[in-house]
Design an enzyme around this catalytic site. Structure first.
Site, PDB file in Angstrom:
ATOM      1  N   GLU A  65       0.824  -1.217   0.000  1.00  0.00           N
ATOM      2  CA  GLU A  65       0.000   0.000   0.000  1.00  0.00           C
ATOM      3  C   GLU A  65       0.849   1.254   0.000  1.00  0.00           C
ATOM      4  O   GLU A  65       1.896   1.304   0.651  1.00  0.00           O
ATOM      5  CB  GLU A  65      -0.901   0.034   1.258  1.00  0.00           C
ATOM      6  CG  GLU A  65      -2.213  -0.679   1.068  1.00  0.00           C
ATOM      7  CD  GLU A  65      -3.215  -0.447   2.217  1.00  0.00           C
ATOM      8  OE1 GLU A  65      -4.244  -1.126   2.205  1.00  0.00           O
ATOM      9  OE2 GLU A  65      -2.961   0.401   3.103  1.00  0.00           O
ATOM     10  N   SER A  79      -7.454  -2.617   7.027  1.00  0.00           N
ATOM     11  CA  SER A  79      -8.032  -3.094   5.763  1.00  0.00           C
ATOM     12  C   SER A  79      -7.813  -2.014   4.708  1.00  0.00           C
ATOM     13  O   SER A  79      -7.390  -0.911   5.010  1.00  0.00           O
ATOM     14  CB  SER A  79      -9.519  -3.350   5.940  1.00  0.00           C
ATOM     15  OG  SER A  79     -10.187  -2.113   6.001  1.00  0.00           O
ATOM     16  N   HIS A 100       2.857  -5.929   3.291  1.00  0.00           N
ATOM     17  CA  HIS A 100       2.419  -6.986   4.205  1.00  0.00           C
ATOM     18  C   HIS A 100       2.517  -8.325   3.490  1.00  0.00           C
ATOM     19  O   HIS A 100       1.774  -8.572   2.537  1.00  0.00           O
ATOM     20  CB  HIS A 100       0.964  -6.727   4.650  1.00  0.00           C
ATOM     21  CG  HIS A 100       0.403  -7.820   5.533  1.00  0.00           C
ATOM     22  ND1 HIS A 100      -0.890  -8.269   5.444  1.00  0.00           N
ATOM     23  CD2 HIS A 100       0.977  -8.545   6.519  1.00  0.00           C
ATOM     24  CE1 HIS A 100      -1.090  -9.219   6.342  1.00  0.00           C
ATOM     25  NE2 HIS A 100       0.017  -9.412   7.003  1.00  0.00           N
ATOM     26  N   HIS A 118      -1.731  -6.917  15.834  1.00  0.00           N
ATOM     27  CA  HIS A 118      -1.040  -6.924  14.535  1.00  0.00           C
ATOM     28  C   HIS A 118      -1.890  -6.360  13.406  1.00  0.00           C
ATOM     29  O   HIS A 118      -1.384  -6.087  12.337  1.00  0.00           O
ATOM     30  CB  HIS A 118      -0.564  -8.328  14.186  1.00  0.00           C
ATOM     31  CG  HIS A 118      -1.600  -9.198  13.529  1.00  0.00           C
ATOM     32  ND1 HIS A 118      -2.841  -9.448  14.084  1.00  0.00           N
ATOM     33  CD2 HIS A 118      -1.566  -9.886  12.361  1.00  0.00           C
ATOM     34  CE1 HIS A 118      -3.519 -10.245  13.289  1.00  0.00           C
ATOM     35  NE2 HIS A 118      -2.781 -10.526  12.233  1.00  0.00           N
TER      36      HIS A 118
END
Lengths: 149, 476
Positions: free
Chosen positions: B206, B375, B234, B399
């Site tokens: 992202e 998200s 991630h 996390h």
């Protein structure tokens, strides 16, 4: 509950997905443990893409051995996940034979084409969560577990 | 989960008294709304972990806890090898060393505004994402061993990064004690073409904007200010980690009776730390950690190249790289004495407090950056470790947001195209090869990440530093 379920072509076995908090469960039904294993494998493919999108053009042989029938199911699904990963293939037809602790199977499928198969997700592994091989009240075999995606 | 089954110890801290086979209590850190929304399975899993041999202090769950495999996701448990303590493949998870790496870019929101679409497309082309994507690197023979032993250090040596990247990666980018020889041929084969790939599911790269700062001293130390553009990656150890997890889960379950361990749930499969199987797993799992560190290092290199093509003035520097699926041997204080413990963090982030010797000098005063992935439509957070966290949960924090809804339910509620359009209308660009994958990861399928982080702060696990809003998401 069987909203994601499909009837198999044979008209005998069937499969469905069931919910897990973070992941997804695969469940196969059949008249025999073998057929339930085959249907659970179809449910596994369906986690990635609708099985009808996968042409059964190439065959791969799979063998596993485990004296515990539930662990044999775990091994079978993980063997498929392994073949999917290293061959970059998807499978849509299965033939399973079980004799005691020994499973011999053939899986038919084709190389993964992202543009056509539109894979939703990669499967990391079959787990022990909700792992079950049992006969329901009507004598039908159920083979299931949650897969980590 | 029913609050009546818990005793409130402090604000956002709940206790489960030891009962039955439990050797220690369960401690759950979350506000009452988050606890109420948790599945009863989380309660059951906290209790099951509390019954494992050699567990120390308590079986902990973080504010983002949800139903996992044996251990809850968001679970923390430490084991003492001298007390028959165990190591559990399920307690680490299938995606060994899955984690988050955040990079600062030196750019402000205004710098990328006009080039946002091009940046999204360039990143999507540069970062192999989703099933069927392969990396440009093929590892064979000795090179695979070097990667498994060297981690991000190996990747930098090969030219995929800068030496200073390692200073801001846990373990200096290389997990000690990795034994490549314990990694099976099958695991290696699964990894052959997967170096420098994102994977799928909840993995992403992202581009994010810092939208709020809550602790100016820590933000300054981390190099963050409002309006800054950062990049967060991630992902984990890819096929290699999944295969190691699968193989050891199986062998630990089958060997449990031999080790005299009775498992209430096969998924809790574990082996004594001081046993050939336990040691074998630790060697393989640490090699898996190195694979994840190398993978995020290569992805950093690819992201740098993509930015160079679109925004040559960008300078991507590693803020920090932290894993949230691990078992690590660490020194902790128990009853006033230092003890070497094996701390499992399954969907939980290490959160070392200020002054910890393992922190890079630039962060030593403020504590370790704790990178929280949210998200794709809400927010991510950067927190900092606190001194109290050591007492709370062996220096651990949450996390991520944690799932609130199953994938199956999410695909019935949303369609991927619609999610992408709605996010685009809010200025968030999504790039993914799969609409269903996007629907499964829809923002509404997750818990409120702000509430999770707030609880982590209230409970003293970590403190808020910066809130990040997504601008571009390359979805795995």
């Amino acid at each position: 509950m069987n909203l994601n379920a499909r009837k198999a072509n044979t008209g005998q076995g069937s499969w469905e997905h069931f919910s897990h908090a973070a992941d997804i469960g695969v469940r196969g039904f059949g008249d025999t443990p073998e057929q339930a294993f085959e249907q659970a494998a179809l449910a596994l493919t369906a986690v990635v893409t609708p099985p009808e999108r996968v042409q059964p053009r190439e065959a791969v042989d799979i063998r596993c051995r485990n004296p515990d029938p539930e662990l044999l199911l775990f091994d079978w699904l993980n063997a498929l996940i392994y073949e999917m990963a290293v061959r970059q293939m998807l499978f849509s037809r299965f033939e399973v034979h079980i004799e005691g602790a020994q499973l011999q199977a053939r899986a038919w499928g084709e190389p993964l084409e992202p543009a056509r198969h539109r894979p939703a997700v990669e499967i990391k592994g079959a787990t022990f969560t909700e792992l079950k091989l049992a006969q329901d009240a009507s004598g039908r075999w159920v083979a299931q577990c949650v897969v980590d995606v | 989960m029913d609050l009546d089954r818990l005793r409130q110890e402090a604000e956002d801290c709940w206790r489960i008294e030891p009962a039955g086979a439990m050797r220690v209590p369960g401690i759950l850190y979350a506000n009452s709304d988050l606890v109420r929304a948790m599945d009863d399975k989380v309660y059951e899993q906290i209790c099951n972990v509390a019954a494992l041999p050699g567990i120390v202090a308590a079986s902990y769950a973080m504010p983002d806890a949800h139903w996992g495999y044996g251990f809850p996701i968001g679970g923390v448990a430490a084991f003492d090898p001298e007390q028959g303590g165990v190591v559990s493949a399920g307690g680490v998870g299938f995606d060994i060393s899955c984690g988050v790496r955040t990079l600062v870019t030196g750019l402000k929101r205004a710098d990328i505004e006009a080039k946002r679409e091009r940046l999204a497309d360039t990143l999507f082309a540069a970062i192999p994402a989703g099933l069927g994507s392969t990396g440009a690197i093929r590892l064979r023979g000795g090179e695979m061993d070097a990667m498994l032993a060297g981690g991000a250090k190996w990747a930098v040596r090969r030219g995929w990064g800068r030496p200073e990247d390692l200073d801001y990666t846990e373990e200096g980018g290389c997990m000690a004690g990795a034994v490549p020889g314990e990694v099976s041929e099958q695991a290696r084969r699964r990894q052959r073409d997967e170096m420098g790939t994102l994977g799928s599911g909840n993995h992403y790269l992202e581009v994010q904007e810092v939208v709020a700062i809550h602790d100016t001293t820590a933000a300054e130390a981390f190099g963050l200010a409002v309006g800054d553009i950062v990049v967060s990656i991630h992902c984990g150890s890819r096929g290699l980690g999944h295969q190691i997890g699968t193989e050891f889960l199986r062998s630990m379950a089958m060997a449990a009776p031999r080790h005299g361990i009775s498992l209430p749930d096969r998924e809790l499969a574990c082996a004594p730390i001081r046993s050939p199987l336990g040691e074998s797993y630790l060697g393989a799992m640490r090699a898996g950690i190195n694979c994840a560190l190398a993978n995020r290092q290569i992805l950093t290199h690819l992201a740098r190249h993509a930015f160079e093509r679109v925004l040559p003035q960008a300078d991507l520097q590693v803020l920090y790289d932290v894993s949230h699926n691990t078992c690590k041997e660490e020194e902790h204080e128990v009853d006033g004495k230092p003890v070497r413990l094996f701390v499992h963090r399954k969907g939980a982030t290490r959160a070392l407090g200020p002054g910890h010797p393992q922190l890079p000098p630039a962060y030593r005063e403020v504590g370790q950056p704790v990178l929280i992935g949210g998200s794709m439509g809400t927010a991510s957070w950067i927190l900092a470790g606190t001194r109290e966290s050591e007492q709370r949960a062996f220096s651990s924090a949450c996390h991520g947001a944690g799932r609130a809804m199953s994938r199956r339910k999410a695909t019935k509620q949303w369609h991927g195209r619609q999610v992408i359009d709605e996010l685009a209308a809010r200025g968030i660009l999504i790039r993914s090869q799969s609409y269903r994958g996007v629907a499964e990861e829809a923002p509404g399928a997750y818990k409120d990440v702000d509430a999770v982080v707030e609880s982590a702060e209230t409970a003293g696990l970590a403190r808020k530093v910066a809130r990040l809003a997504p601008l571009i998401c390359v979805k795995g």
